[in-house]
Design an enzyme around this catalytic site. Sequence first.
Site, PDB file in Angstrom:
ATOM      1  CD  GLU B  51      -9.873  -1.616   6.606  1.00 53.60           C
ATOM      2  OE1 GLU B  51      -9.847  -3.086   6.769  1.00 53.60           O
ATOM      3  OE2 GLU B  51     -10.311  -1.032   7.646  1.00 53.60           O
ATOM      4  CG  ASN B  55      -9.505  -7.337   2.347  1.00 53.64           C
ATOM      5  OD1 ASN B  55      -9.676  -7.625   3.644  1.00 53.64           O
ATOM      6  ND2 ASN B  55     -10.141  -6.421   1.823  1.00 53.64           N
ATOM      7  NE  ARG B 108     -10.593  -9.330   8.832  1.00 53.92           N
ATOM      8  CZ  ARG B 108      -9.660  -8.428   9.152  1.00 53.92           C
ATOM      9  NH1 ARG B 108      -8.852  -8.700  10.157  1.00 53.92           N
ATOM     10  NH2 ARG B 108      -9.631  -7.318   8.573  1.00 53.92           N
TER      11      ARG B 108
END
Lengths: 114, 152
Positions: B51, B55, B108
Amino acid sequence: MVTVKIKNDALIVSISGDLDLVIAREFRDTVDKVLKDKPIKNLILDLSEVNFIDSSGLGAILGRYKLLQQRGGRMSIWGAKPSVFRILDLSGIMKIIPVLKTTEDILRNQKEAK
Amino acid sequence: MTAKNLENYIRLEFSSLPENVALARVLIASLVAQLDTTLNDLEEIKVAVSEAVSNAIIHGYQNKPDGIVGVEAKIKDGLLEITVNDWGVGIEDIEQAMAPTFSTDPDRMGLGFVFMKSFMDSVHVESEVGKGTKVILQKKISENGSCAQIAN
């Protein structure tokens, strides 16, 4: 890797490997292309060969679910390994997309759809 | 049983390519696997790293492949600390970015920070617009470097 086949008007999508950013994009592009060309309403997502999933993978699944929903279709997920199942569960996606574990689940899901 | 490395440090820098998310994840997993962590812990750490690095690529560098992502990990005093750095656009409102289901992309789910917070003991974000973002993830490792053995 993402492979697709069409059987009984349903699009069966099998994914293998880690469903992260890379495979999520491949999954999205592959499915969207088929959905653009064919009036398919039922998508079965086979995750039995997926070892890892993160929010990129979940987002791509949710995005395809929305596309199918827009055309009055439906989607189900099949074969998730325990580690993948756990992430699906935590994400809340199972509240909207049925995640089937056994053949009984599949039969019940088909019955409910009728 | 072999001795476990209770102190360790690694640093890695790589291009902001989606393929490198797996690279970072596997590297950190290999480091953590030197400890007797449970499979669940290992899986959770992998998701958190995935993650944070995703990002950096998607938001920090807005999917441009010519950025550099830095990942550092250290194990010391029973604590695993992973730092993910990018020198991209930065985050204007960190609180909003960390809120569940906040996403700038309709495809998302906005679960990145939710997973990081659920799977790590602490998540700290430092960011400056136009300068970049640093995400520090921490997880306690028990004193002897092992957690309870997993049943399955």
